[in-house]
Design a protein around this motif. Structure first.
Motif, mmCIF file in Angstrom:
data_model
loop_
_atom_site.group_PDB
_atom_site.id
_atom_site.type_symbol
_atom_site.label_atom_id
_atom_site.label_comp_id
_atom_site.label_asym_id
_atom_site.label_seq_id
_atom_site.Cartn_x
_atom_site.Cartn_y
_atom_site.Cartn_z
ATOM 1 N N GLU A 1 0.819 -1.207 0.000
ATOM 2 C CA GLU A 1 0.000 0.000 0.000
ATOM 3 C C GLU A 1 0.860 1.267 0.000
ATOM 4 O O GLU A 1 0.548 2.249 -0.681
ATOM 5 N N LEU A 2 1.947 1.248 0.768
ATOM 6 C CA LEU A 2 2.836 2.416 0.798
ATOM 7 C C LEU A 2 3.526 2.608 -0.546
ATOM 8 O O LEU A 2 3.697 3.749 -1.013
ATOM 9 N N LEU A 3 3.907 1.522 -1.193
ATOM 10 C CA LEU A 3 4.506 1.636 -2.521
ATOM 11 C C LEU A 3 3.491 2.155 -3.539
ATOM 12 O O LEU A 3 3.839 2.966 -4.411
ATOM 13 N N ARG A 4 2.248 1.704 -3.432
ATOM 14 C CA ARG A 4 1.205 2.219 -4.331
ATOM 15 C C ARG A 4 1.020 3.728 -4.124
ATOM 16 O O ARG A 4 0.871 4.483 -5.100
ATOM 17 N N ALA A 5 1.031 4.159 -2.866
ATOM 18 C CA ALA A 5 0.892 5.592 -2.586
ATOM 19 C C ALA A 5 2.078 6.365 -3.143
ATOM 20 O O ALA A 5 1.927 7.468 -3.691
ATOM 21 N N ALA A 6 3.274 5.787 -3.012
ATOM 22 C CA ALA A 6 4.472 6.446 -3.551
ATOM 23 C C ALA A 6 4.409 6.536 -5.073
ATOM 24 O O ALA A 6 4.781 7.557 -5.671
ATOM 25 N N ALA A 7 3.912 5.485 -5.715
ATOM 26 C CA ALA A 7 3.766 5.505 -7.173
ATOM 27 C C ALA A 7 2.763 6.580 -7.588
ATOM 28 O O ALA A 7 2.984 7.318 -8.562
ATOM 29 N N PHE A 8 1.673 6.697 -6.861
ATOM 30 C CA PHE A 8 0.654 7.711 -7.165
ATOM 31 C C PHE A 8 1.235 9.112 -7.041
ATOM 32 O O PHE A 8 0.880 10.015 -7.809
ATOM 33 N N ARG A 9 2.146 9.310 -6.091
ATOM 34 C CA ARG A 9 2.777 10.625 -5.899
ATOM 35 C C ARG A 9 3.921 10.868 -6.890
ATOM 36 O O ARG A 9 4.539 11.925 -6.859
ATOM 37 N N GLY A 10 4.220 9.901 -7.738
ATOM 38 C CA GLY A 10 5.300 10.062 -8.710
ATOM 39 C C GLY A 10 6.680 9.891 -8.113
ATOM 40 O O GLY A 10 7.672 10.367 -8.685
ATOM 41 N N GLU A 11 6.779 9.180 -6.986
ATOM 42 C CA GLU A 11 8.070 9.018 -6.315
ATOM 43 C C GLU A 11 8.884 7.837 -6.851
ATOM 44 O O GLU A 11 10.092 7.766 -6.625
ATOM 45 N N LEU A 12 8.224 6.906 -7.560
ATOM 46 C CA LEU A 12 8.901 5.685 -7.983
ATOM 47 C C LEU A 12 9.345 5.755 -9.439
ATOM 48 O O LEU A 12 8.783 6.494 -10.247
ATOM 49 N N LEU A 13 10.339 4.953 -9.766
ATOM 50 C CA LEU A 13 10.749 4.778 -11.150
ATOM 51 C C LEU A 13 9.653 4.033 -11.908
ATOM 52 O O LEU A 13 8.802 3.368 -11.302
ATOM 53 N N ASP A 14 9.684 4.126 -13.216
ATOM 54 C CA ASP A 14 8.680 3.440 -14.031
ATOM 55 C C ASP A 14 8.918 1.930 -14.025
ATOM 56 O O ASP A 14 10.053 1.453 -13.906
ATOM 57 N N GLY A 15 7.824 1.185 -14.173
ATOM 58 C CA GLY A 15 7.934 -0.260 -14.363
ATOM 59 C C GLY A 15 8.215 -1.079 -13.118
ATOM 60 O O GLY A 15 8.649 -2.227 -13.223
ATOM 61 N N ILE A 16 7.962 -0.539 -11.938
ATOM 62 C CA ILE A 16 8.231 -1.264 -10.699
ATOM 63 C C ILE A 16 7.114 -2.280 -10.433
ATOM 64 O O ILE A 16 5.928 -1.955 -10.519
ATOM 65 N N ASP A 17 7.490 -3.498 -10.114
ATOM 66 C CA ASP A 17 6.542 -4.532 -9.693
ATOM 67 C C ASP A 17 6.271 -4.326 -8.200
ATOM 68 O O ASP A 17 7.040 -4.765 -7.352
ATOM 69 N N LEU A 18 5.178 -3.635 -7.886
ATOM 70 C CA LEU A 18 4.924 -3.234 -6.503
ATOM 71 C C LEU A 18 4.734 -4.435 -5.580
ATOM 72 O O LEU A 18 5.283 -4.467 -4.472
ATOM 73 N N GLY A 19 3.956 -5.416 -6.011
ATOM 74 C CA GLY A 19 3.725 -6.586 -5.176
ATOM 75 C C GLY A 19 5.001 -7.367 -4.925
ATOM 76 O O GLY A 19 5.287 -7.771 -3.790
ATOM 77 N N GLY A 20 5.775 -7.583 -5.973
ATOM 78 C CA GLY A 20 7.040 -8.314 -5.825
ATOM 79 C C GLY A 20 8.015 -7.579 -4.930
ATOM 80 O O GLY A 20 8.705 -8.196 -4.099
ATOM 81 N N CYS A 21 8.067 -6.247 -5.077
ATOM 82 C CA CYS A 21 8.965 -5.460 -4.221
ATOM 83 C C CYS A 21 8.532 -5.520 -2.766
ATOM 84 O O CYS A 21 9.376 -5.639 -1.869
ATOM 85 N N ALA A 22 7.231 -5.441 -2.513
ATOM 86 C CA ALA A 22 6.745 -5.496 -1.132
ATOM 87 C C ALA A 22 7.129 -6.815 -0.484
ATOM 88 O O ALA A 22 7.614 -6.852 0.657
ATOM 89 N N GLU A 23 6.949 -7.919 -1.195
ATOM 90 C CA GLU A 23 7.299 -9.228 -0.653
ATOM 91 C C GLU A 23 8.801 -9.335 -0.405
ATOM 92 O O GLU A 23 9.237 -9.856 0.634
ATOM 93 N N ALA A 24 9.598 -8.856 -1.368
ATOM 94 C CA ALA A 24 11.050 -8.965 -1.233
ATOM 95 C C ALA A 24 11.574 -8.108 -0.083
ATOM 96 O O ALA A 24 12.485 -8.511 0.646
ATOM 97 N N MET A 25 10.999 -6.925 0.101
ATOM 98 C CA MET A 25 11.456 -6.055 1.188
ATOM 99 C C MET A 25 11.127 -6.632 2.554
ATOM 100 O O MET A 25 11.940 -6.571 3.481
ATOM 101 N N VAL A 26 9.944 -7.215 2.698
ATOM 102 C CA VAL A 26 9.600 -7.843 3.969
ATOM 103 C C VAL A 26 10.521 -9.028 4.230
ATOM 104 O O VAL A 26 11.007 -9.219 5.347
#
Length: 199
Positions: A121-146
């Motif tokens: 959810e935090l990554l989705r919010a960051a993407a909405f704010r334009g904070e992330l690079l293009d093409g990020i797999d949000l779900g995969g990143c969330a799992e990998a970070m945890v």
């Protein structure tokens, strides 16, 4: 106002912290809480039920920590960074129960799923704010970070070096965030542990 249940949960957290789940006894908890076994069994059916209640309370506190951080920081990525430290700083007993006591494996699955959902959810919010690079797999990143955060805590506990877990987490953020966030966003983030608890 403190209740008998609150006193029992606090006593159980202390007993599990001092003796571990396996060695801690119902008698230890009752002695620390200053209650009888009858009073304890009026609230909890077993030691496992008591441990699960301790973990559930810690999970509720973690949600409150997230809410406080969201009021403090504009960037969802800064909230995510600080939550990574809060898991260690505020919930040492919960870590031991989650990661070292097989009897609580079902609770570990639930809490790790909650952490993953929160990061997503935090990554989705960051993407909405334009904070992330293009093409990020949000779900995969969330799992990998945890997985990386859990790994940092497990390594620190396994080698008896819990005092240095913050350095490992900071290293993880330094490695991960440049692959996710735009350079100007990444440069504005504080990646070290916060000096004070969020209010």
């Amino acid at each position: 106002m403190s209740t008998t249940r609150d006193s029992l949960l606090a006593a159980a957290a202390t007993a599990f912290d001092q003796n571990g789940y396996v060695r801690a006894t119902i008698d230890d908890v009752c002695d620390l809480a200053g209650v009888t076994k009858g009073a304890l069994y009026g609230h909890f059916s077993s030691k496992k039920a008591l441990a699960v209640a301790v973990l559930d309370r810690q999970a509720q506190e973690w949600v409150r920590t997230r809410e406080q951080l969201q009021q403090t920081h504009r960037s969802p990525l800064q909230v995510m960074v600080d939550l990574g430290y809060a898991v260690h700083r505020d919930h040492l007993v919960a870590q031991r129960l989650l990661f070292q006591s097989p009897i609580c494996d079902d609770v570990a699955d639930r809490q790790i799923a909650q952490w993953t959902w929160t990061n997503h959810e935090l990554l989705r919010a960051a993407a909405f704010r334009g904070e992330l690079l293009d093409g990020i797999d949000l779900g995969g990143c969330a799992e990998a970070m945890v997985a990386a955060l859990v790994g940092a805590h497990l390594v620190s506990m396994a080698i008896g070096d819990a005092d240095h877990v913050n350095a490992r987490i900071a290293g993880m953020w330094r490695a991960w965030l440049p692959t996710l966030a735009r350079p100007e966003v990444c440069a504005a983030l504080r990646l070290a542990a916060p000096r004070v608890r969020p209010r």
